[in-house]
Motif scaffolding. Sequence first.
Motif, PDB file in Angstrom:
ATOM      1  N   GLN A  78      23.005   5.267 -25.765  1.00 37.05           N
ATOM      2  CA  GLN A  78      23.817   5.344 -26.982  1.00 37.05           C
ATOM      3  C   GLN A  78      25.013   6.264 -26.770  1.00 37.05           C
ATOM      4  OE1 GLN A  78      21.525   5.639 -30.791  1.00 37.05           O
ATOM      5  NE2 GLN A  78      19.731   5.734 -29.462  1.00 37.05           N
ATOM      6  N   LEU A  79      24.798   7.344 -26.024  1.00 42.79           N
ATOM      7  CA  LEU A  79      25.904   8.251 -25.723  1.00 42.79           C
ATOM      8  C   LEU A  79      26.959   7.563 -24.868  1.00 42.79           C
ATOM      9  CD1 LEU A  79      24.084  11.630 -24.959  1.00 42.79           C
ATOM     10  CD2 LEU A  79      25.643  11.166 -26.844  1.00 42.79           C
ATOM     11  N   SER A  80      26.509   6.749 -23.935  1.00 41.16           N
ATOM     12  CA  SER A  80      27.441   6.022 -23.071  1.00 41.16           C
ATOM     13  C   SER A  80      28.351   5.118 -23.888  1.00 41.16           C
ATOM     14  CB  SER A  80      26.664   5.196 -22.046  1.00 41.16           C
ATOM     15  OG  SER A  80      27.533   4.448 -21.238  1.00 41.16           O
ATOM     16  N   GLY A  81      27.773   4.407 -24.850  1.00 39.15           N
ATOM     17  CA  GLY A  81      28.580   3.554 -25.722  1.00 39.15           C
ATOM     18  C   GLY A  81      29.508   4.354 -26.614  1.00 39.15           C
ATOM     19  N   MET A  82      29.042   5.526 -27.048  1.00 37.06           N
ATOM     20  CA  MET A  82      29.850   6.387 -27.902  1.00 37.06           C
ATOM     21  C   MET A  82      31.070   6.923 -27.152  1.00 37.06           C
ATOM     22  SD  MET A  82      28.621   9.840 -29.885  1.00 37.06           S
ATOM     23  CE  MET A  82      27.192   8.979 -30.551  1.00 37.06           C
ATOM     24  N   LEU A  83      30.877   7.317 -25.879  1.00 35.50           N
ATOM     25  CA  LEU A  83      31.967   7.885 -25.093  1.00 35.50           C
ATOM     26  C   LEU A  83      33.075   6.868 -24.835  1.00 35.50           C
ATOM     27  CD1 LEU A  83      29.952   9.980 -22.467  1.00 35.50           C
ATOM     28  CD2 LEU A  83      31.224  10.821 -24.440  1.00 35.50           C
ATOM     29  N   GLU A  84      32.726   5.602 -24.763  1.00 34.00           N
ATOM     30  CA  GLU A  84      33.727   4.565 -24.525  1.00 34.00           C
ATOM     31  C   GLU A  84      34.682   4.399 -25.705  1.00 34.00           C
ATOM     32  OE1 GLU A  84      31.594   1.040 -23.630  1.00 34.00           O
ATOM     33  OE2 GLU A  84      30.882   1.736 -21.667  1.00 34.00           O
ATOM     34  N   LYS A  85      34.245   4.789 -26.886  1.00 32.54           N
ATOM     35  CA  LYS A  85      35.048   4.585 -28.090  1.00 32.54           C
ATOM     36  C   LYS A  85      35.622   5.886 -28.652  1.00 32.54           C
ATOM     37  CE  LYS A  85      32.109   0.657 -29.396  1.00 32.54           C
ATOM     38  NZ  LYS A  85      31.194   0.100 -30.423  1.00 32.54           N
ATOM     39  N   LEU A  86      35.507   6.977 -27.907  1.00 27.66           N
ATOM     40  CA  LEU A  86      35.974   8.269 -28.397  1.00 27.66           C
ATOM     41  C   LEU A  86      37.481   8.286 -28.622  1.00 27.66           C
ATOM     42  CD1 LEU A  86      34.043  11.056 -26.417  1.00 27.66           C
ATOM     43  CD2 LEU A  86      33.771  10.400 -28.810  1.00 27.66           C
ATOM     44  N   SER A  87      37.883   9.020 -29.640  1.00 26.11           N
ATOM     45  CA  SER A  87      39.304   9.277 -29.873  1.00 26.11           C
ATOM     46  C   SER A  87      39.655  10.604 -29.191  1.00 26.11           C
ATOM     47  CB  SER A  87      39.588   9.366 -31.379  1.00 26.11           C
ATOM     48  OG  SER A  87      40.894   9.845 -31.602  1.00 26.11           O
ATOM     49  N   TYR A  88      40.295  10.516 -28.041  1.00 26.69           N
ATOM     50  CA  TYR A  88      40.607  11.726 -27.283  1.00 26.69           C
ATOM     51  C   TYR A  88      41.719  12.540 -27.947  1.00 26.69           C
ATOM     52  CZ  TYR A  88      37.544   9.879 -23.719  1.00 26.69           C
ATOM     53  OH  TYR A  88      36.433   9.409 -23.060  1.00 26.69           O
ATOM     54  N   ARG A  89      42.494  11.917 -28.802  1.00 24.99           N
ATOM     55  CA  ARG A  89      43.487  12.662 -29.556  1.00 24.99           C
ATOM     56  C   ARG A  89      42.805  13.644 -30.501  1.00 24.99           C
ATOM     57  NH1 ARG A  89      46.984   9.377 -33.828  1.00 24.99           N
ATOM     58  NH2 ARG A  89      44.894   9.323 -34.746  1.00 24.99           N
TER      59      ARG A  89
END
Length: 297
Positions: free
Chosen positions: A28-39
Amino acid sequence: MRKSNVAISLIILMIFGYVLYRYNVFSQLSGMLEKLSYRDIAFSLFVYVFVYVFRALRLRLYIDEISLPEMASVIGVHTFFNNVMPFRSGETSFPIILKKLFGIEMSRSSVILFGARVFDLLSLSLLFLISLFSVSFSDKRLIFFPIAAVFLIGATLFFVYRFLHFFREKIPFFDELIVASAVLFRADKLFMMFVFSICIWVLKFVAFMFILNAAHLNLGFLKTIFVSTFAELTTVLPVHSFGGFGTFEAGMVGGFSLIGISAKQALPYAVYFHTLILCMSGITAFAGWIYLSIKRK
């Protein structure tokens, strides 16, 4: 650190690791990191740096012989040790660093740090109480919490009054001691310490809000205070693991559950949140250590 404390910390870590595996948190964390807003993450780090600036301003009210950048750097290193080491043992790093680098007496810096922690508790309690009322208005099932909080604060003030009254009768020079303390801790400095403490926690919760926003969990400011305060309170528990892993997440999941987010859904967010906070404190600690190393040479 005693061997029993280390053993307890390792047991907590092993239980926490099993829970992460059991609930498939890593995928679940892996999927979450792919969609992170780095801004949003960059903005949270920017705000988080100002938390250290205001902490430095607060401590320089009583230790003004250290420059603002140096004090902020010391706090950065100290905070990282405090976040990583169990049982709040990282608190000892602050007086040790000030003694070794600047010759500040450990008794003096320890008392000032203790005073800062008292103001942290007061500020956090005030902001949490405001968030409690806000959350309870949107969910009537939680109305018990602000009522209990007000009762607890009132009871605490009453017992403090009775405690001071008891010592006033037992110690003949108690009034003189209060006057002497007022000279040492002037009202204007105490007021500024409280103002800085409020600013510290407001900035900290703003950074927390953008960390959650980056993972597309938009709780808003007051709900962020409500949820993350449960995690913050776990740092003072007598049972605490390395880095706070396990206990921190448990507190945050508890806060999430009170606003209607299930434990299974909340756990990946809590792990992500905690890990990012540790990474941010590590970045600021490394920058502070580099700055102090250059300055002291």
